[in-house]
Design a protein around this motif. Structure first.
Motif, short mmCIF file in Angstrom:
data_model
loop_
_atom_site.label_atom_id
_atom_site.label_comp_id
_atom_site.label_asym_id
_atom_site.label_seq_id
_atom_site.Cartn_x
_atom_site.Cartn_y
_atom_site.Cartn_z
N LEU A 1 0.84 -1.20 0.00
CA LEU A 1 0.00 0.00 0.00
C LEU A 1 0.87 1.26 0.00
CD1 LEU A 1 -2.74 -1.01 2.60
CD2 LEU A 1 -3.00 -0.91 0.12
N ALA A 2 1.93 1.24 0.81
CA ALA A 2 2.85 2.38 0.86
C ALA A 2 3.50 2.62 -0.50
CB ALA A 2 3.92 2.14 1.93
N ALA A 3 3.83 1.54 -1.19
CA ALA A 3 4.47 1.67 -2.50
C ALA A 3 3.54 2.34 -3.51
CB ALA A 3 4.89 0.29 -3.01
N LEU A 4 2.25 2.09 -3.39
CA LEU A 4 1.29 2.73 -4.30
C LEU A 4 1.31 4.24 -4.17
CD1 LEU A 4 -1.81 0.34 -3.95
CD2 LEU A 4 -0.38 0.65 -5.98
N GLU A 5 1.60 4.74 -2.97
CA GLU A 5 1.64 6.18 -2.72
C GLU A 5 3.05 6.75 -2.80
OE1 GLU A 5 -1.11 7.65 -2.52
OE2 GLU A 5 -2.54 6.10 -1.93
N HIS A 6 4.04 5.87 -3.08
CA HIS A 6 5.44 6.28 -3.13
C HIS A 6 5.92 6.79 -1.78
CE1 HIS A 6 5.46 5.84 -7.52
NE2 HIS A 6 4.31 6.49 -7.52
N TYR A 7 5.40 6.20 -0.69
CA TYR A 7 5.83 6.54 0.65
C TYR A 7 6.60 5.36 1.24
CZ TYR A 7 2.44 10.42 0.81
OH TYR A 7 1.72 11.57 0.58
N ASN A 8 7.50 5.65 2.19
CA ASN A 8 8.07 4.53 2.94
C ASN A 8 7.04 4.06 3.95
OD1 ASN A 8 8.41 5.98 5.53
ND2 ASN A 8 10.02 7.11 4.46
N ARG A 9 7.21 2.85 4.48
CA ARG A 9 6.16 2.25 5.29
C ARG A 9 5.87 3.04 6.56
NH1 ARG A 9 4.90 -3.90 7.30
NH2 ARG A 9 3.49 -3.26 8.95
N SER A 10 6.91 3.51 7.25
CA SER A 10 6.69 4.21 8.52
C SER A 10 5.93 5.51 8.30
CB SER A 10 8.02 4.48 9.22
OG SER A 10 8.86 5.26 8.38
N TYR A 11 6.30 6.26 7.26
CA TYR A 11 5.59 7.51 6.99
C TYR A 11 4.17 7.22 6.51
CZ TYR A 11 4.26 12.06 5.22
OH TYR A 11 3.59 13.23 5.00
N TYR A 12 4.02 6.16 5.74
CA TYR A 12 2.69 5.83 5.17
C TYR A 12 1.67 5.60 6.29
CZ TYR A 12 -1.07 3.29 2.91
OH TYR A 12 -2.31 2.89 2.48
N SER A 13 2.05 4.85 7.31
CA SER A 13 1.11 4.58 8.40
C SER A 13 0.70 5.87 9.09
CB SER A 13 1.73 3.61 9.41
OG SER A 13 1.93 2.34 8.82
N GLU A 14 1.66 6.77 9.26
CA GLU A 14 1.37 8.08 9.88
C GLU A 14 0.44 8.89 8.97
OE1 GLU A 14 3.83 12.17 10.87
OE2 GLU A 14 4.89 10.24 10.86
N TRP A 15 0.74 8.90 7.67
CA TRP A 15 -0.09 9.63 6.71
C TRP A 15 -1.50 9.04 6.65
CZ3 TRP A 15 -2.27 7.25 2.39
CH2 TRP A 15 -2.97 8.11 1.53
N PHE A 16 -1.61 7.71 6.65
CA PHE A 16 -2.90 7.05 6.55
C PHE A 16 -3.76 7.37 7.76
CE2 PHE A 16 -6.02 3.70 6.41
CZ PHE A 16 -6.15 3.38 5.07
N LEU A 17 -3.15 7.43 8.93
CA LEU A 17 -3.87 7.76 10.16
C LEU A 17 -4.45 9.18 10.07
CD1 LEU A 17 -4.68 6.91 13.03
CD2 LEU A 17 -2.47 7.81 13.81
N LYS A 18 -3.68 10.11 9.54
CA LYS A 18 -4.17 11.48 9.38
C LYS A 18 -5.29 11.54 8.35
CE LYS A 18 0.19 13.77 10.59
NZ LYS A 18 1.31 14.61 10.08
#
Length: 248
Positions: free
Chosen positions: A156-173
């Motif tokens: 899922l993080a790769a689809l947004e071009h985010y690393n995994r740790s940042y992606y979880s933070e972004w997804f929560l927001k």
């Protein structure tokens, strides 16, 4: 960079020298030829001939290109952006037919000798609506289309071009939930629909929502709904019967 007072569209090329800056206006970058490497604090991607990119205001980014290139760039003043576009969120989109049409119209305006930007101003409300339509994140769309499959946060993080740790933070927001919790909620909503509207066995429903074992499905469902899948189905049927009697 200073703020701009009107919308600007230009053909631009980029060199192999890495540059880094930010600006108080947004940019929409549409490819014409070649590739452009762009890196922000949270995203790293290669803009190719099939990808467009929206860069919000005040977003520090590094960019360069190692091959011959040309891009159509729309500089959008701060005051023309809606609240969602003002958020510090970079977005990449597929260059579909809709965006190809927009690119054609912008190029056509640039080729007019009497171009003064007025036509672009008139076109921008349509461009803005298209941007809003595209702002459903790719990974969230993917979850809703593939909830019955094994979904990893890494993918899922790769689809947004985010690393995994940042992606979880972004997804929560973005959603108010962590990715794993959001996936569970999507699966449980679909499970309730199948329990309510079909006669499928519980095991078949478990498989259809991405859970291989009925026991795992039952535990997860009970955790979410407070009752087992069988009891939920029984309760729903009882409600339907009561409604039918009342209607008569």
């Amino acid at each position: 960079m200073e703020p701009i007072r009107e919308i600007v569209v230009e053909r631009r090329t980029y060199t192999s020298i890495q540059e880094k800056h930010s600006h108080r206006f947004a940019q929409l970058i549409l490819p014409l030829q070649g590739e452009l490497s762009i890196e922000t604090e949270s995203k790293k991607l290669l803009l190719d001939p099939e990808t467009i990119f929206f860069l919000p205001p005040e977003c520090h980014h590094t960019f360069h290109s190692v091959e011959r290139n040309e891009f159509l760039v729309l500089d959008i003043p701060h005051f023309m952006l809606n609240e969602r576009q003002l958020q510090n969120r970079e977005l990449s989109y597929e260059l579909n037919n809709q965006w190809k049409g927009i690119r054609y119209l912008l190029l056509n305006e640039l080729e007019q000798q009497s171009w003064n930007g007025s036509a672009v101003k008139e076109l921008y409300p349509y461009i803005s609506r298209c941007l809003i339509q595209e702002q459903q994140a790719k990974s969230i769309t993917y979850i809703h289309e593939h909830y019955n499959e094994n979904i990893s946060v890494h993918d899922l993080a790769a689809l947004e071009h985010y690393n995994r740790s940042y992606y979880s933070e972004w997804f929560l927001k973005e959603t108010g939930q962590l990715p794993t919790v959001y996936i569970q909620d999507v699966r449980m909503k679909k499970a309730k629909e199948l329990l309510r509207d079909t006669e499928l066995p519980i095991l078949h429903i478990a498989i259809q929502v991405g859970l291989e074992h009925q026991s795992s499905f039952t535990r997860l469902f009970q955790k979410h709904e407070g009752v087992t899948p069988s009891q939920y189905r029984k309760n729903q049927r009882q409600k339907n019967r009561e409604c039918s009697i009342y209607d008569i």
